[in-house]
Design a protein around this motif. Structure first.
Motif, PDB file in Angstrom:
ATOM      1  N   ALA A 335     -50.232   8.547 -42.317  1.00  0.00           N
ATOM      2  CA  ALA A 335     -50.441   9.951 -41.920  1.00  0.00           C
ATOM      3  C   ALA A 335     -49.574  10.877 -42.773  1.00  0.00           C
ATOM      4  N   ARG A 336     -48.332  10.471 -42.980  1.00  0.00           N
ATOM      5  CA  ARG A 336     -47.405  11.310 -43.767  1.00  0.00           C
ATOM      6  C   ARG A 336     -47.866  11.411 -45.219  1.00  0.00           C
ATOM      7  N   GLU A 337     -48.236  10.270 -45.785  1.00  0.00           N
ATOM      8  CA  GLU A 337     -48.664  10.245 -47.190  1.00  0.00           C
ATOM      9  C   GLU A 337     -49.858  11.161 -47.435  1.00  0.00           C
ATOM     10  N   HIS A 338     -50.746  11.227 -46.439  1.00  0.00           N
ATOM     11  CA  HIS A 338     -51.990  11.981 -46.644  1.00  0.00           C
ATOM     12  C   HIS A 338     -52.006  13.310 -45.899  1.00  0.00           C
ATOM     13  N   GLY A 339     -50.895  13.651 -45.300  1.00  0.00           N
ATOM     14  CA  GLY A 339     -50.764  14.940 -44.628  1.00  0.00           C
ATOM     15  C   GLY A 339     -51.736  15.151 -43.475  1.00  0.00           C
ATOM     16  N   VAL A 340     -51.997  14.094 -42.716  1.00  0.00           N
ATOM     17  CA  VAL A 340     -52.907  14.272 -41.567  1.00  0.00           C
ATOM     18  C   VAL A 340     -52.121  14.262 -40.255  1.00  0.00           C
ATOM     19  N   GLN A 341     -52.622  15.072 -39.314  1.00  0.00           N
ATOM     20  CA  GLN A 341     -51.961  15.108 -38.005  1.00  0.00           C
ATOM     21  C   GLN A 341     -52.722  14.304 -36.949  1.00  0.00           C
ATOM     22  N   THR A 342     -53.965  13.973 -37.293  1.00  0.00           N
ATOM     23  CA  THR A 342     -54.783  13.214 -36.348  1.00  0.00           C
ATOM     24  C   THR A 342     -55.387  12.010 -37.054  1.00  0.00           C
ATOM     25  N   ILE A 343     -55.329  10.865 -36.380  1.00  0.00           N
ATOM     26  CA  ILE A 343     -55.993   9.672 -36.925  1.00  0.00           C
ATOM     27  C   ILE A 343     -57.177   9.375 -36.018  1.00  0.00           C
ATOM     28  N   ALA A 344     -58.373   9.424 -36.613  1.00  0.00           N
ATOM     29  CA  ALA A 344     -59.592   9.173 -35.826  1.00  0.00           C
ATOM     30  C   ALA A 344     -59.973   7.704 -35.938  1.00  0.00           C
ATOM     31  N   THR A 345     -60.335   7.132 -34.819  1.00  0.00           N
ATOM     32  CA  THR A 345     -60.778   5.734 -34.812  1.00  0.00           C
ATOM     33  C   THR A 345     -61.771   5.522 -33.677  1.00  0.00           C
ATOM     34  N   ALA A 346     -62.538   4.435 -33.766  1.00  0.00           N
ATOM     35  CA  ALA A 346     -63.486   4.133 -32.686  1.00  0.00           C
ATOM     36  C   ALA A 346     -62.695   3.719 -31.450  1.00  0.00           C
ATOM     37  N   TYR A 347     -63.165   4.097 -30.285  1.00  0.00           N
ATOM     38  CA  TYR A 347     -62.531   3.658 -29.048  1.00  0.00           C
ATOM     39  C   TYR A 347     -62.491   2.130 -29.038  1.00  0.00           C
ATOM     40  N   ALA A 348     -61.334   1.572 -28.732  1.00  0.00           N
ATOM     41  CA  ALA A 348     -61.222   0.109 -28.719  1.00  0.00           C
ATOM     42  C   ALA A 348     -61.281  -0.410 -27.283  1.00  0.00           C
ATOM     43  N   PRO A 349     -62.349  -1.135 -26.948  1.00  0.00           N
ATOM     44  CA  PRO A 349     -62.381  -1.737 -25.609  1.00  0.00           C
ATOM     45  C   PRO A 349     -61.318  -2.827 -25.488  1.00  0.00           C
ATOM     46  N   VAL A 350     -61.099  -3.306 -24.284  1.00  0.00           N
ATOM     47  CA  VAL A 350     -60.052  -4.308 -24.033  1.00  0.00           C
ATOM     48  C   VAL A 350     -60.083  -5.432 -25.074  1.00  0.00           C
ATOM     49  N   GLY A 351     -58.943  -5.714 -25.682  1.00  0.00           N
ATOM     50  CA  GLY A 351     -58.867  -6.770 -26.700  1.00  0.00           C
ATOM     51  C   GLY A 351     -57.711  -6.483 -27.639  1.00  0.00           C
ATOM     52  N   PRO A 352     -57.571  -7.282 -28.708  1.00  0.00           N
ATOM     53  CA  PRO A 352     -56.431  -7.139 -29.618  1.00  0.00           C
ATOM     54  C   PRO A 352     -56.299  -5.750 -30.243  1.00  0.00           C
ATOM     55  N   VAL A 353     -57.423  -5.100 -30.613  1.00  0.00           N
ATOM     56  CA  VAL A 353     -57.306  -3.771 -31.237  1.00  0.00           C
ATOM     57  C   VAL A 353     -56.711  -2.786 -30.224  1.00  0.00           C
ATOM     58  N   ALA A 354     -57.206  -2.834 -28.992  1.00  0.00           N
ATOM     59  CA  ALA A 354     -56.680  -1.936 -27.952  1.00  0.00           C
ATOM     60  C   ALA A 354     -55.189  -2.206 -27.731  1.00  0.00           C
ATOM     61  N   GLU A 355     -54.790  -3.474 -27.787  1.00  0.00           N
ATOM     62  CA  GLU A 355     -53.357  -3.807 -27.616  1.00  0.00           C
ATOM     63  C   GLU A 355     -52.523  -3.150 -28.716  1.00  0.00           C
ATOM     64  N   LYS A 356     -53.006  -3.269 -29.955  1.00  0.00           N
ATOM     65  CA  LYS A 356     -52.240  -2.698 -31.084  1.00  0.00           C
ATOM     66  C   LYS A 356     -52.207  -1.166 -30.974  1.00  0.00           C
ATOM     67  N   SER A 358     -52.475   0.660 -28.323  1.00  0.00           N
ATOM     68  CA  SER A 358     -51.674   1.100 -27.189  1.00  0.00           C
ATOM     69  C   SER A 358     -50.182   1.176 -27.590  1.00  0.00           C
ATOM     70  N   ASP A 359     -49.728   0.179 -28.371  1.00  0.00           N
ATOM     71  CA  ASP A 359     -48.329   0.215 -28.840  1.00  0.00           C
ATOM     72  C   ASP A 359     -48.124   1.353 -29.835  1.00  0.00           C
ATOM     73  N   ALA A 360     -49.109   1.550 -30.721  1.00  0.00           N
ATOM     74  CA  ALA A 360     -48.943   2.548 -31.792  1.00  0.00           C
ATOM     75  C   ALA A 360     -49.028   3.980 -31.257  1.00  0.00           C
ATOM     76  N   ARG A 361     -49.832   4.191 -30.196  1.00  0.00           N
ATOM     77  CA  ARG A 361     -50.127   5.555 -29.715  1.00  0.00           C
ATOM     78  C   ARG A 361     -48.857   6.346 -29.394  1.00  0.00           C
ATOM     79  N   SER A 362     -47.967   5.754 -28.602  1.00  0.00           N
ATOM     80  CA  SER A 362     -46.780   6.508 -28.179  1.00  0.00           C
ATOM     81  C   SER A 362     -45.815   6.690 -29.348  1.00  0.00           C
ATOM     82  N   TYR A 363     -45.750   5.687 -30.215  1.00  0.00           N
ATOM     83  CA  TYR A 363     -44.884   5.798 -31.400  1.00  0.00           C
ATOM     84  C   TYR A 363     -45.355   6.959 -32.280  1.00  0.00           C
ATOM     85  N   LEU A 364     -46.670   7.046 -32.503  1.00  0.00           N
ATOM     86  CA  LEU A 364     -47.220   8.123 -33.342  1.00  0.00           C
ATOM     87  C   LEU A 364     -47.008   9.477 -32.666  1.00  0.00           C
TER      88      LEU A 364
END
Ligand SMILES: Cc1cc2nc3c(=O)[nH]c(=O)nc-3n(C[C@H](O)[C@H](O)[C@H](O)COP(=O)(O)OP(=O)(O)OC[C@H]3O[C@@H](n4cnc5c(N)ncnc54)[C@H](O)[C@@H]3O)c2cc1C
Length: 404
Positions: A335-356, A358-364
């Motif tokens: 995000a910093r390298e490309h000067g973006v404030q929002t990262i768009a992604t497909a909604y992740a249903p329950v599974g490994p992507v949602a787990e990752k 969920s951890d990244a969301r609050s950090y970001l």
């Protein structure tokens, strides 16, 4: 032997066109037959493409219904909706997944002990039991990344009721090797076979049924248990609400994150103009044990296809695919390298992507970067009807088709 349909959007449509004549009455009549790995004309073989969303359920439905009436293709349409049913059910019962992950972790640790569980487990996954059909299917799964639906049912039933192995380790074995490995369809199907999904109802693999539907390639008389008393568990899985659709986003200041939950980003985000993109893989996060070569290769190839289409469409640079344990730091750097404030992604249903995520969301969020997750209309229309049985969704299919 590699998986017969190349994991690209183009190859998926070619396969669908070839399969189309078989998606009507012929599918209803023949779909349960397992003719073996060299003859899969009676099923679509599209589960990997659908799971990675290289092709959408909506697109398949539209092509099939352009060829056959709803009543002629009824069975195929219903099978497609089974996937949405399982996705919606797990979304509303996410602690089933958490409990499954916990149990797989604990059981995998015990496999290091040289006890009976470890011995019988390795006999099963190496195809070295006394049951020849089971051995053959264990080899087929590892060597091809695919098993026919009926075989998956027989295999799971033999694993649970004849071999008396923990269902979680069987589900993990499938999830590690299937090219279509999916947290919802896989975990909930294993629970269904074991009698944990529909309480009191389990699935028993019968020798006569196996003989009939494998054209007598296998006839395991005297080798299988006749007792499939449903498994029991003490856990309670509370119902969670399906998350609401995401809010609007400023189309010009976003970065794009591609995950295995969406292989057609140029469609899902067609109104956005991402400045840059990044692709993060999660195949390695399916299990504490090693992932099968076919599952890994399929995901990676599918990712390359998604990325190259997205780059062509959005005309932006796209990094990856990267396989990382922790996503927050790399997404912040991106995000910093490309000067973006929002990262768009497909909604992740329950599974490994949602787990990752969920951890990244609050950090970001702490660093002022928002995650914007977008859901597909098909999921929003389908998931709310995923109740205890398939029937609630089944009766809504004509209505959902109209709305799609
Ligand atoms: C124990 C067990 C584990 C399973 N694990 C998975 C899994 O990890 N991923 C997965 O996609 N499917 C799973 N299934 C469901 C099913 O076996 C596969 O979707 C199907 O065999 C894929 O082959 P196909 O694409 O040729 O299916 P087709 O018969 O051509 O069906 C078309 C599509 O409908 C969907 N579908 C069909 N049957 C089912 C079903 N019973 N449940 C959910 N979706 C269905 C799939 O997306 C499939 O591609 C599992 C079933 C069992 C019994």
């Amino acid at each position: 032997m590699s998986f017969p349909v190349i994991p690209t959007r183009k190859a998926g449509f070619e396969r669908l066109r070839k399969f189309l004549p078989n998606s009507g009455h012929r599918y209803a009549k023949n779909r349960n037959k397992d003719y073996g790995p060299d003859n899969r004309e009676n099923v679509s073989l599209l589960s990997g493409h659908i799971r990675h969303r290289l092709i959408l359920e909506k697109e398949i439905l539209s092509i099939v219904l352009g060829h056959y009436s709803q009543s002629t293709a009824e069975k195929f349409i219903q099978e497609l909706f089974w996937r949405g049913y399982f996705k919606g059910f797990l979304e509303q019962h996410p602690t089933i997944w958490t409990a499954y992950r916990r149990d797989v972790s604990a059981l995998t640790t015990t496999l290091d002990n040289k006890d009976d569980l470890a011995r019988f487990y390795y006999q099963a996954v190496n195809g070295e039991t006394d049951i020849s059909c089971f051995n053959s299917w264990a080899h087929e799964l590892v060597e091809t990344g695919y098993l026919h639906n009926h075989v998956r049912m027989w295999f799971a039933s033999i694993w649970i009721f004849t071999l008396k192995l923990p269902w979680q380790l069987g589900a993990d074995f499938f999830y590690r090797h299937l090219v279509d490995g999916d947290p919802a369809s896989n975990t909930l199907s294993w629970r269904w076979v074991g009698g944990l999904h529909t309480s009191g109802k389990s699935y028993l693999a019968r020798p006569s049924n196996i003989e009939r539907y494998t054209d007598a390639r296998f006839a395991p008389y005297g080798q299988l248990t006749t007792n499939s008393s449903p498994l029991e568990e003490d856990e309670y899985y509370p119902i969670s609400k399906i998350p609401a659709t995401s809010k609007k986003v400023n189309p010009e200041v976003v970065g794009l994150l591609i995950t295995e939950e969406e292989g057609y980003s140029e469609d899902l985000f067609k109104d956005l103009e991402p400045t840059a993109g990044i692709a993060l893989l999660t195949t390695h996060a399916r299990s504490p044990q090693p992932i099968g070569i076919h599952a890994k290769a399929f995901s990676k190839y599918a990712f390359h296809d998604s990325i190259s289409r997205a780059v062509n469409h959005f005309k932006c640079t796209l990094g990856g695919p990267f396989e990382l344990d922790e996503w927050g730091t790399v997404l912040l750097k991106f995000a910093r390298e490309h000067g973006v404030q929002t990262i768009a992604t497909a909604y992740a249903p329950v599974g490994p992507v949602a787990e990752k995520l969920s951890d990244a969301r609050s950090y970001l969020a702490k660093h002022g970067i928002a995650l914007y997750e977008r859901q597909r209309a098909y999921d929003l229309l389908t998931w709310p009807y995923a109740k205890r049985g398939f029937f609630s969704l089944k009766k809504k299919i004509p209505d959902i088709l109209k709305r799609l």
